[in-house]
Design a protein around this motif. Sequence first.
Motif, short mmCIF file in Angstrom:
data_model
loop_
_atom_site.label_atom_id
_atom_site.label_comp_id
_atom_site.label_asym_id
_atom_site.label_seq_id
_atom_site.Cartn_x
_atom_site.Cartn_y
_atom_site.Cartn_z
N GLY A 1 -3.96 -11.36 -0.33
CA GLY A 1 -3.28 -12.24 0.62
C GLY A 1 -2.98 -11.63 1.97
O GLY A 1 -2.35 -12.27 2.82
N PHE A 2 -3.43 -10.37 2.17
CA PHE A 2 -3.14 -9.71 3.45
C PHE A 2 -4.38 -8.97 3.96
O PHE A 2 -5.21 -8.50 3.17
N VAL A 3 -4.48 -8.88 5.25
CA VAL A 3 -5.42 -7.97 5.89
C VAL A 3 -4.60 -6.99 6.71
O VAL A 3 -3.42 -7.22 6.97
N LEU B 1 0.00 4.48 8.90
CA LEU B 1 0.75 3.28 9.25
C LEU B 1 -0.22 2.25 9.79
O LEU B 1 -1.11 2.55 10.59
N VAL B 2 -0.06 1.00 9.32
CA VAL B 2 -0.96 -0.08 9.72
C VAL B 2 -0.14 -1.32 10.05
O VAL B 2 1.06 -1.40 9.74
N PHE B 3 -0.80 -2.30 10.64
CA PHE B 3 -0.20 -3.61 10.89
C PHE B 3 -0.76 -4.59 9.87
O PHE B 3 -1.97 -4.83 9.82
N ALA B 4 0.12 -5.17 9.03
CA ALA B 4 -0.30 -6.10 7.99
C ALA B 4 -0.14 -7.53 8.45
O ALA B 4 0.87 -7.90 9.06
N ALA B 5 -1.16 -8.36 8.17
CA ALA B 5 -1.12 -9.77 8.56
C ALA B 5 -1.48 -10.64 7.37
O ALA B 5 -2.33 -10.28 6.54
N SER B 6 -0.85 -11.80 7.26
CA SER B 6 -1.14 -12.74 6.19
C SER B 6 -2.52 -13.36 6.39
O SER B 6 -2.89 -13.72 7.50
N CYS B 7 -3.27 -13.47 5.29
CA CYS B 7 -4.59 -14.10 5.36
C CYS B 7 -4.49 -15.57 5.74
O CYS B 7 -5.46 -16.16 6.23
N ASP B 8 -3.33 -16.18 5.49
CA ASP B 8 -3.13 -17.60 5.82
C ASP B 8 -2.52 -17.79 7.20
O ASP B 8 -2.29 -18.92 7.62
N GLY B 9 -2.23 -16.69 7.90
CA GLY B 9 -1.57 -16.78 9.20
C GLY B 9 -2.55 -16.73 10.36
O GLY B 9 -3.77 -16.64 10.18
N PRO B 10 -2.02 -16.73 11.57
CA PRO B 10 -2.86 -16.79 12.77
C PRO B 10 -3.32 -15.43 13.29
O PRO B 10 -3.95 -15.36 14.33
N PHE B 11 -2.99 -14.34 12.56
CA PHE B 11 -3.24 -13.01 13.12
C PHE B 11 -4.24 -12.19 12.31
O PHE B 11 -4.20 -10.97 12.31
N THR B 12 -5.15 -12.88 11.61
CA THR B 12 -6.13 -12.16 10.80
C THR B 12 -7.18 -11.48 11.68
O THR B 12 -7.75 -10.46 11.30
N LYS B 13 -7.45 -12.05 12.85
CA LYS B 13 -8.44 -11.47 13.75
C LYS B 13 -7.79 -11.19 15.09
O LYS B 13 -7.50 -12.11 15.86
N ILE B 14 -7.52 -9.92 15.33
CA ILE B 14 -6.99 -9.50 16.61
C ILE B 14 -7.79 -8.29 17.07
O ILE B 14 -8.37 -7.56 16.25
N SER B 15 -7.87 -8.07 18.34
CA SER B 15 -8.68 -6.97 18.85
C SER B 15 -7.95 -6.29 20.00
O SER B 15 -6.95 -6.80 20.51
N GLY B 16 -8.52 -5.17 20.41
CA GLY B 16 -7.93 -4.42 21.51
C GLY B 16 -7.34 -3.11 21.03
O GLY B 16 -7.32 -2.80 19.84
#
Length: 299
Positions: free
Chosen positions: A253-255, A166-181
């Motif tokens: 289109g997703f990371v 299970l993963v968290f998918a984020a749009s490449c065009d959105g604000p959540f491509t780089k998150i950490s923690g």
Amino acid sequence: MDFFELQAFLKLSQKLHFAKAASEVNLSSSALSRLITRLEEETGSVLFDRNNREVSLTQDGIRFAEFASKCLEEKQELLFDFEHRSDEVRGMLHVFASVTACYSIMPPFIRELSEKYPHIQLSIETGDPALAIPAVKEGRAELAVAAIPYENKLEFDTVHVSRSPLVFAASCDGPFTKISGSPQDIVSSVPLILPKAGLARRRFDSWVKSRNVKPVVSAEAEGNEAVMALAALGVGIGLVPKIVLDYGPYKEGFVYHSAGNALGYYDIGFVQKAQVTGSESVRRVRAAVTEILHSLDTL
């Protein structure tokens, strides 16, 4: 009542939505409503509870659905028997699979089945993966692609095909491509798009409760494809099995961000009832399907 009316009734009992069911049986919503009214008059019973917002089966409706399903199955068996008096395996196989499963898990199975048993007809229902096991339990499908259940193992015959985290998918065009923690940091600070039901949701709810984490939930959706559609809008990151990103229209289109070991893996495969019931034709189809399933290579 006739076979078409029984078929229309069953479609409504599955969809629980007049417009959707009517479209699939080539009727208008009003015509389907009149058909149901005729059935209720003929049976002398209320089969559906209806209001402006929802449709549901009554207890009598559930019993009538069982009768209608059995009646149509016996009709199909009889017609097959009349038309084809041979040793060929023939019949209808009802399958439940998500859209992702149709891209990823189903193609090798369908190719093998079509080549070896061309007279087995497929009826495939697509929908939220959370509904796959209930579809088999309720008899709406003989076979489903699902997260393999660990409970009630004696109730099901399962064939493992793939494993997916299970993963968290984020749009490449959105604000959540780089998150950490850590996973705890992510779910408590980044808007989440979660499935409404199913294994992933049960695991997520259990995990946040055990960690005393307060997640930021921006949306809930039915099915992985709906989760991904909302993630594409950039309103949050969607919780899905990674296989959803590996196949179909979501390769680009997703990371994705790892959930670590917190939520574990999906064991994905084919699920059917362990107990085989029905006519000789049904049993022969089941044997053919089981043969194909156990010959498949894992993904």
